[in-house]
Motif scaffolding. Structure first.
Motif, PDB file in Angstrom:
ATOM      1  N   SER A 206       0.815  -1.218   0.000  1.00 17.18           N
ATOM      2  CA  SER A 206       0.000   0.000   0.000  1.00 17.18           C
ATOM      3  C   SER A 206       0.843   1.261   0.000  1.00 17.18           C
ATOM      4  N   ALA A 207       2.132   1.123   0.336  1.00 15.58           N
ATOM      5  CA  ALA A 207       3.030   2.287   0.353  1.00 15.58           C
ATOM      6  C   ALA A 207       3.955   2.317  -0.856  1.00 15.58           C
ATOM      7  N   GLN A 208       3.875   1.301  -1.705  1.00 16.19           N
ATOM      8  CA  GLN A 208       4.776   1.217  -2.852  1.00 16.19           C
ATOM      9  C   GLN A 208       4.415   2.243  -3.918  1.00 16.19           C
ATOM     10  N   THR A 209       5.411   2.726  -4.595  1.00 20.70           N
ATOM     11  CA  THR A 209       5.226   3.661  -5.706  1.00 20.70           C
ATOM     12  C   THR A 209       5.889   3.080  -6.945  1.00 20.70           C
ATOM     13  N   ARG A 210       5.674   3.745  -8.067  1.00 21.03           N
ATOM     14  CA  ARG A 210       6.302   3.307  -9.309  1.00 21.03           C
ATOM     15  C   ARG A 210       7.476   4.198  -9.693  1.00 21.03           C
ATOM     16  N   GLY A 211       7.963   4.958  -8.725  1.00 19.87           N
ATOM     17  CA  GLY A 211       9.130   5.794  -8.985  1.00 19.87           C
ATOM     18  C   GLY A 211       8.841   7.028  -9.823  1.00 19.87           C
ATOM     19  N   LYS A 212       7.576   7.388  -9.946  1.00 19.74           N
ATOM     20  CA  LYS A 212       7.221   8.567 -10.726  1.00 19.74           C
ATOM     21  C   LYS A 212       7.112   9.776  -9.804  1.00 19.74           C
ATOM     22  N   SER A 213       7.373  10.948 -10.378  1.00 19.88           N
ATOM     23  CA  SER A 213       7.104  12.178  -9.642  1.00 19.88           C
ATOM     24  C   SER A 213       5.601  12.442  -9.672  1.00 19.88           C
ATOM     25  N   VAL A 214       5.170  13.374  -8.822  1.00 20.99           N
ATOM     26  CA  VAL A 214       3.754  13.740  -8.810  1.00 20.99           C
ATOM     27  C   VAL A 214       3.331  14.257 -10.180  1.00 20.99           C
ATOM     28  N   ALA A 215       4.168  15.106 -10.783  1.00 19.93           N
ATOM     29  CA  ALA A 215       3.836  15.666 -12.092  1.00 19.93           C
ATOM     30  C   ALA A 215       3.732  14.572 -13.152  1.00 19.93           C
ATOM     31  N   GLU A 216       4.653  13.606 -13.117  1.00 17.36           N
ATOM     32  CA  GLU A 216       4.606  12.502 -14.085  1.00 17.36           C
ATOM     33  C   GLU A 216       3.363  11.657 -13.892  1.00 17.36           C
ATOM     34  N   SER A 217       3.004  11.382 -12.658  1.00 17.90           N
ATOM     35  CA  SER A 217       1.824  10.562 -12.381  1.00 17.90           C
ATOM     36  C   SER A 217       0.552  11.249 -12.848  1.00 17.90           C
ATOM     37  N   VAL A 218       0.423  12.531 -12.524  1.00 20.42           N
ATOM     38  CA  VAL A 218      -0.767  13.268 -12.945  1.00 20.42           C
ATOM     39  C   VAL A 218      -0.813  13.392 -14.466  1.00 20.42           C
ATOM     40  N   GLY A 219       0.343  13.689 -15.083  1.00 23.28           N
ATOM     41  CA  GLY A 219       0.389  13.806 -16.542  1.00 23.28           C
ATOM     42  C   GLY A 219       0.020  12.522 -17.239  1.00 23.28           C
ATOM     43  N   SER A 220       0.503  11.402 -16.729  1.00 21.80           N
ATOM     44  CA  SER A 220       0.179  10.106 -17.317  1.00 21.80           C
ATOM     45  C   SER A 220      -1.297   9.782 -17.171  1.00 21.80           C
ATOM     46  N   ALA A 221      -1.871  10.134 -16.017  1.00 18.89           N
ATOM     47  CA  ALA A 221      -3.291   9.880 -15.790  1.00 18.89           C
ATOM     48  C   ALA A 221      -4.160  10.739 -16.705  1.00 18.89           C
ATOM     49  N   VAL A 222      -3.698  11.956 -17.017  1.00 26.28           N
ATOM     50  CA  VAL A 222      -4.453  12.814 -17.935  1.00 26.28           C
ATOM     51  C   VAL A 222      -4.328  12.305 -19.368  1.00 26.28           C
ATOM     52  N   SER A 223      -3.135  11.946 -19.775  1.00 29.44           N
ATOM     53  CA  SER A 223      -2.919  11.558 -21.169  1.00 29.44           C
ATOM     54  C   SER A 223      -3.596  10.243 -21.537  1.00 29.44           C
ATOM     55  N   VAL A 224      -3.940   9.419 -20.549  1.00 28.64           N
ATOM     56  CA  VAL A 224      -4.627   8.166 -20.861  1.00 28.64           C
ATOM     57  C   VAL A 224      -5.974   8.442 -21.525  1.00 28.64           C
ATOM     58  N   LEU A 225      -6.508   9.642 -21.331  1.00 28.03           N
ATOM     59  CA  LEU A 225      -7.794  10.003 -21.924  1.00 28.03           C
ATOM     60  C   LEU A 225      -7.750   9.986 -23.445  1.00 28.03           C
ATOM     61  N   TRP A 226      -6.632  10.455 -24.046  1.00 26.83           N
ATOM     62  CA  TRP A 226      -6.543  10.423 -25.508  1.00 26.83           C
ATOM     63  C   TRP A 226      -5.703   9.259 -26.033  1.00 26.83           C
ATOM     64  N   ARG A 227      -4.859   8.697 -25.177  1.00 24.81           N
ATOM     65  CA  ARG A 227      -4.121   7.521 -25.625  1.00 24.81           C
ATOM     66  C   ARG A 227      -5.036   6.304 -25.741  1.00 24.81           C
ATOM     67  N   TYR A 228      -6.026   6.224 -24.867  1.00 19.50           N
ATOM     68  CA  TYR A 228      -7.014   5.133 -24.909  1.00 19.50           C
ATOM     69  C   TYR A 228      -8.404   5.757 -24.792  1.00 19.50           C
ATOM     70  N   PRO A 229      -8.990   6.183 -25.929  1.00 14.81           N
ATOM     71  CA  PRO A 229     -10.259   6.930 -25.900  1.00 14.81           C
ATOM     72  C   PRO A 229     -11.403   6.198 -25.205  1.00 14.81           C
ATOM     73  N   LYS A 230     -11.380   4.866 -25.217  1.00 15.81           N
ATOM     74  CA  LYS A 230     -12.475   4.143 -24.563  1.00 15.81           C
ATOM     75  C   LYS A 230     -12.444   4.344 -23.044  1.00 15.81           C
ATOM     76  N   VAL A 231     -11.269   4.660 -22.499  1.00 17.33           N
ATOM     77  CA  VAL A 231     -11.199   5.012 -21.085  1.00 17.33           C
ATOM     78  C   VAL A 231     -11.964   6.314 -20.840  1.00 17.33           C
ATOM     79  N   SER A 232     -11.870   7.251 -21.777  1.00 24.48           N
ATOM     80  CA  SER A 232     -12.610   8.512 -21.664  1.00 24.48           C
ATOM     81  C   SER A 232     -14.110   8.262 -21.669  1.00 24.48           C
ATOM     82  N   ILE A 233     -14.550   7.385 -22.587  1.00 29.57           N
ATOM     83  CA  ILE A 233     -15.983   7.077 -22.658  1.00 29.57           C
ATOM     84  C   ILE A 233     -16.438   6.407 -21.370  1.00 29.57           C
ATOM     85  N   GLY A 234     -15.622   5.482 -20.868  1.00 33.14           N
ATOM     86  CA  GLY A 234     -15.950   4.846 -19.597  1.00 33.14           C
ATOM     87  C   GLY A 234     -16.024   5.839 -18.458  1.00 33.14           C
ATOM     88  N   GLY A 235     -15.145   6.858 -18.497  1.00 32.12           N
ATOM     89  CA  GLY A 235     -15.187   7.899 -17.468  1.00 32.12           C
ATOM     90  C   GLY A 235     -16.492   8.676 -17.506  1.00 32.12           C
TER      91      GLY A 235
END
Length: 438
Positions: A206-235
């Protein structure tokens, strides 16, 4: 086999993860405290005791929804950067501080800006705590069991937020009043949060991370919307899923109380019935989703049942007056329809090609936006709060958005038209399955 082992085996057949039982208990207690006022706060703020109009009261609830949406997104996005345990701790501390300020400073002041601020900032509480826990459970759960585990999470969430919180309020409000009930909620949130933090200390993952910075994590979570459009529709589907619930919470007690004269405690009890049915449905539909298919359950059961039920609960008092039994049938149907949305969680993660944390950031954002969109619909479309016609467009809009969700589900087919992740049959689907499992 000892009777205790047989009992555990029977529970596990429902998909219940017995090793996570303490965590689910923590979620239940925390969200009872966090949401103890959810179904009556609009009515209280618009009462003579506080003095705001219904539109102003729903504006305060909408400010809460805005913060919930932001916190819900961050609860998934930040897990990769700082770990799920720290995300949950942020939710716990922020709620305890802001809720105390809301009760002790905001309400006595009768000041709209202060109430917008303090009640809004409470919104960092349950999304960071509860959805942070959901994100962790999805990370550690095999894909074939994700719908069932998701169902048990929403069982715990609904049990606390929708059933026990509203039922406790219906018992306490006539005897001790609104402010003491709010303080009791604060205490329960502190107890549940403490249990959750102690439980997660036993689970290093529960305390493990993937070695990403906060900015990288947030940026990756935002970009998944256009990298995988069906995730956007599901959202979007998830936004609609929760909008009906929060919209109903924002207007329905007021509707029954001010238009038809149903006592506040009795109107709140209607939500307890809704919550009871929903928690049973969360487990039922979680298992059914793994059998009939995630999208099938969502499209052919969840959306049409919810749309019809939300229209019914508005219309039945017009036809039959404040008949408790007939209204309870409607709120029960809403509980059935909303709980049938449980497979949305594994369906969205399946379309994210193994990016579970990012997919759940969007899922959580959708859930949080529902807490904003539902009350916003009430704020924008509310008419005369003393007549049934003043609530017409609110009720029809809340029902109508599930028709939109029905058509969006056509776009959420899994590769090979698989029912769940483990039924992919073609080569591309096998590759995606391996990516998600990794």
């Amino acid at each position: 086999m000892p009777s205790s082992n047989r009992f555990i085996a029977a529970i596990q057949k429902t998909g219940f993860p017995t090793n996570l039982a303490t965590g689910f208990l923590a979620v239940i207690i925390f969200v009872i405290g966090d949401g103890i006022e959810a179904v009556w706060i609009t009515n209280y703020l618009s009462s003579d005791e506080v003095g705001f109009a219904v539109s102003q009261a729903s504006m305060i609830v909408t400010s809460y929804g805005v913060v919930v949406a932001i916190a819900a997104f961050l609860s998934g996005a930040l897990c990769d950067a700082i770990g799920c345990r720290r995300v949950m701790l942020i939710g716990l501390v922020s709620f305890l501080v802001c809720d105390a300020l809301f009760i002790s400073v905001g309400l006595p002041s009768h000041n709209l800006p202060l109430l917008l601020l303090f009640y809004g900032l409470r919104g960092f509480g349950y999304p960071m705590f509860a959805y942070g826990f959901l994100t962790w459970t999805m990370i550690v759960t095999p894909p074939a069991r994700q719908s069932s585990v998701s169902g048990w999470f929403w069982f715990a969430f609904s049990l606390g937020m929708q059933l026990l919180g509203s039922y406790l309020s219906s018992l306490l409000l006539p005897h001790i009043g609104h402010i003491p009930t709010l303080w009791l909620g604060w205490v329960l949130a502190a107890v549940g949060g403490t249990i959750g933090m102690l439980f997660l200390r036993l689970h290093p993952s529960s305390a493990q991370t993937r070695g990403k910075s906060v900015a990288e994590s947030v940026g990756s979570a935002v970009s998944v919307l256009w990298r995988y459009p069906k995730v956007s529709i599901g959202g979007i589907v998830k936004v609609i899923n929760l909008s009906g619930q929060y919209g109903m919470q924002a207007y329905y007690v007021v509707y029954l109380h001010k238009v038809y004269g149903m006592p506040e405690s009795q109107a709140i009890l209607e939500f307890s019935i809704f919550g009871f049915v929903a928690i049973l449905g969360d487990v039922f539909w979680g298992v059914i989703g793994d059998k009939l298919g995630w999208r099938n359950t969502l499209q052919w059961f969840a959306t049409p049942i919810t749309a019809a039920a939300l229209a019914y609960i508005y219309l039945i008092p017009i036809v039959a007056g404040p008949n408790f039994f007939l209204i309870a049938l409607g709120t029960s149907a809403v509980g059935i329809g909303l709980s049938a949305h449980v497979p949305t969680t594994p369906l969205i993660t399946a379309h994210a090609h193994g990016e579970t944390g990012n997919a759940l950031a969007i899922l959580n954002l959708g859930a949080g936006l529902g807490a904003f969109v539902g009350p916003a619909i009430v704020t924008l479309l509310m008419g005369d709060e003393t007549t049934a016609s003043g609530y017409l467009w609110v009720a029809m809009a809340l029902a109508g958005i599930y028709v939109i969700s029905f058509f969006l589900c056509f776009a959420l087919k899994l590769p090979g038209n698989a029912r769940i992740l483990d039924t992919f049959s073609d080569e591309d689907a096998d590759e995606q399955k391996e990516a998600v499992t990794a």
